[in-house]
Enzyme design. Structure first.
Site, PDB file in Angstrom:
ATOM      1  N   THR A   1      99.034  59.072 -21.399  1.00 29.44           N
ATOM      2  CA  THR A   1      98.671  59.079 -22.811  1.00 29.44           C
ATOM      3  C   THR A   1      99.542  58.108 -23.596  1.00 29.44           C
ATOM      4  O   THR A   1      99.039  57.245 -24.327  1.00 29.44           O
ATOM      5  CB  THR A   1      98.792  60.496 -23.392  1.00 29.44           C
ATOM      6  OG1 THR A   1      97.826  61.339 -22.761  1.00 29.44           O
ATOM      7  CG2 THR A   1      98.547  60.496 -24.889  1.00 29.44           C
TER       8      THR A   1
ATOM      9  N   GLY B   1      97.082  62.773 -18.446  1.00 29.94           N
ATOM     10  CA  GLY B   1      98.475  63.109 -18.214  1.00 29.94           C
ATOM     11  C   GLY B   1      99.347  62.675 -19.380  1.00 29.94           C
ATOM     12  O   GLY B   1      98.945  61.873 -20.229  1.00 29.94           O
ATOM     13  N   CYS B   2     100.555  63.208 -19.419  1.00 31.85           N
ATOM     14  CA  CYS B   2     101.455  62.902 -20.530  1.00 31.85           C
ATOM     15  C   CYS B   2     101.916  61.449 -20.496  1.00 31.85           C
ATOM     16  O   CYS B   2     101.824  60.735 -21.508  1.00 31.85           O
ATOM     17  CB  CYS B   2     102.638  63.860 -20.524  1.00 31.85           C
ATOM     18  SG  CYS B   2     103.487  64.005 -18.928  1.00 31.85           S
ATOM     19  N   TYR B   3     102.395  60.983 -19.362  1.00 30.26           N
ATOM     20  CA  TYR B   3     102.790  59.571 -19.258  1.00 30.26           C
ATOM     21  C   TYR B   3     101.614  58.626 -19.524  1.00 30.26           C
ATOM     22  O   TYR B   3     101.762  57.654 -20.275  1.00 30.26           O
ATOM     23  CB  TYR B   3     103.361  59.277 -17.871  1.00 30.26           C
ATOM     24  CG  TYR B   3     104.795  59.681 -17.650  1.00 30.26           C
ATOM     25  CD1 TYR B   3     105.823  59.211 -18.474  1.00 30.26           C
ATOM     26  CD2 TYR B   3     105.152  60.503 -16.579  1.00 30.26           C
ATOM     27  CE1 TYR B   3     107.149  59.566 -18.247  1.00 30.26           C
ATOM     28  CE2 TYR B   3     106.479  60.865 -16.349  1.00 30.26           C
ATOM     29  CZ  TYR B   3     107.472  60.399 -17.184  1.00 30.26           C
ATOM     30  OH  TYR B   3     108.782  60.744 -16.950  1.00 30.26           O
TER      31      TYR B   3
END
Length: 349
Positions: free
Chosen positions: A156, A152-154
């Site tokens: 990462t 996920g972006c968060y």
């Protein structure tokens, strides 16, 4: 062109999918041969995204595993949660390699997935096979994998900012607090009250407090690294900007450590990993400085008065947090240089 790996993108009409199209256009070893959408099949990709006019004239294909296999070798599933859990096994059985940008294969526990995502989990056999593609940490596992779960972006931004300190015992994992902020593109292209311009503009708000689905993903990796269960306080905020994530992390440091010690550790830990940049002492990164790129920039400030460290980690949520890291995982899985097709200088200002 015939020697290139052929790529299909399922979910091409979402932000993650269209970012894959943009980035892969410059890839020397891969070509997009099929753009797929369950909701817009039969229409032109440029109808929904006019910036692709005269660049891509593709008619969107429907979701059919056999038809996709006839056109592609690798498929990116940039789909909502719950879709890839059912779709990926079909694609794998047809001989396709799958890089999943949804959250369906990130959590090892089906029960935990069901609790946080409120959907039925993927088959246990495929959960066990999936490789978690946090490229700088698990790149060796990604090589040769046929099912890769893109982080996920968060997670990462957060994990790249925390893992070296946890692995080396520089911080107490039990004291970690994560304050994370994202641009509105992270919510996807679908309209909602929360992302309406009048609600978002000149506003700044927390959301999904203690309930965000990325919490168990972050805790799973932190626990693996620490060798014991780790729970965190993780709060997300929506910022009135299009792209970018900033994760600001706080934790108690081991006695005697200074900012320079963290900088030295992180430079050593990420040596040779081109997409992590560690800032010098006194310089903290900003989201604008990674905009449009696959970089994760990290900075530190140890407060000797409180015995805590502040770690600031920034990424572009659509690139390093989604499409860029997915292509990095494609490169690793194929045995290519991980930077292929990703050597973009951040756009500034």
């Amino acid at each position: 062109m015939s020697s290139k790996v052929k790529v299909a993108i399922i979910g091409s009409t979402g932000y993650g999918g269209v970012e894959l199209i943009r980035l892969l256009a410059s890839h020397p070893n891969a070509e997009v041969t099929s753009v797929v959408s369950s909701s817009s099949a039969g229409s032109s990709i440029a109808e929904g995204y006019p910036h692709l006019t005269d660049i891509r004239a593709d008619t969107l294909d429907g979701v059919d595993a056999a038809a996709i296999r006839a056109k592609a070798d690798v498929v990116f599933t940039a789909t909502p949660a719950g879709v890839a859990a059912k779709l990926a096994p079909e694609l794998l059985k047809k001989g396709l390699n799958v890089i999943d940008l949804s959250g369906d294969y990130r959590l090892r526990s089906a029960e935990v997935y069901r609790e946080w995502y409120k959907k039925e989990p993927a088959d246990a056999r495929y959960l066990a096979e999936a490789v978690y593609g946090l490229a700088e940490i698990y790149g060796d596992r990604v090589r040769g994998a046929r099912l890769i779960s893109n982080p996920g972006c968060y997670p990462t931004a957060t994990l790249l900012g925390l893992l070296p300190a946890v692995a080396e015992g520089y911080i107490d994992p039990a004291t970690i607090i994560i304050d994370a902020k994202s641009g509105v593109s992270g919510a996807g292209r679908g309209a909602s009250l929360g992302t309406h311009y009048s609600e978002l503009n000149e506003n700044f708000k927390a959301y999904k407090v203690n309930k965000h689905q990325h919490i168990p993903e972050i805790e799973q990796v932190l626990s693996d690294t620490a060798g014991r269960p780790v729970v965190t306080t993780f709060t997300t905020h929506l910022v009135p900007m299009t792209r970018g994530i900033m994760s600001t992390m706080y934790a108690t440091v081991r006695e005697g450590l200074k900012t320079a010690d963290f900088i030295e550790l992180y430079r050593r830990y990420y040596e040779g990993r081109r997409f992590v940049r560690v800032r010098p002492e006194g310089v903290l990164p900003a989201t604008k400085e990674v905009w449009g790129s696959n970089y994760c920039d990290i900075g530190f400030a140890v407060d000797e008065r409180t015995g805590r460290v502040t770690i600031v980690s920034v990424i572009d949520n659509l690139v390093k947090g989604a499409a860029g890291q997915a292509i990095q995982n494609l490169n690793l899985s194929m045995g290519w240089d991980e930077t292929l097709g990703l050597n973009f200088i951040p756009a500034y200002p």
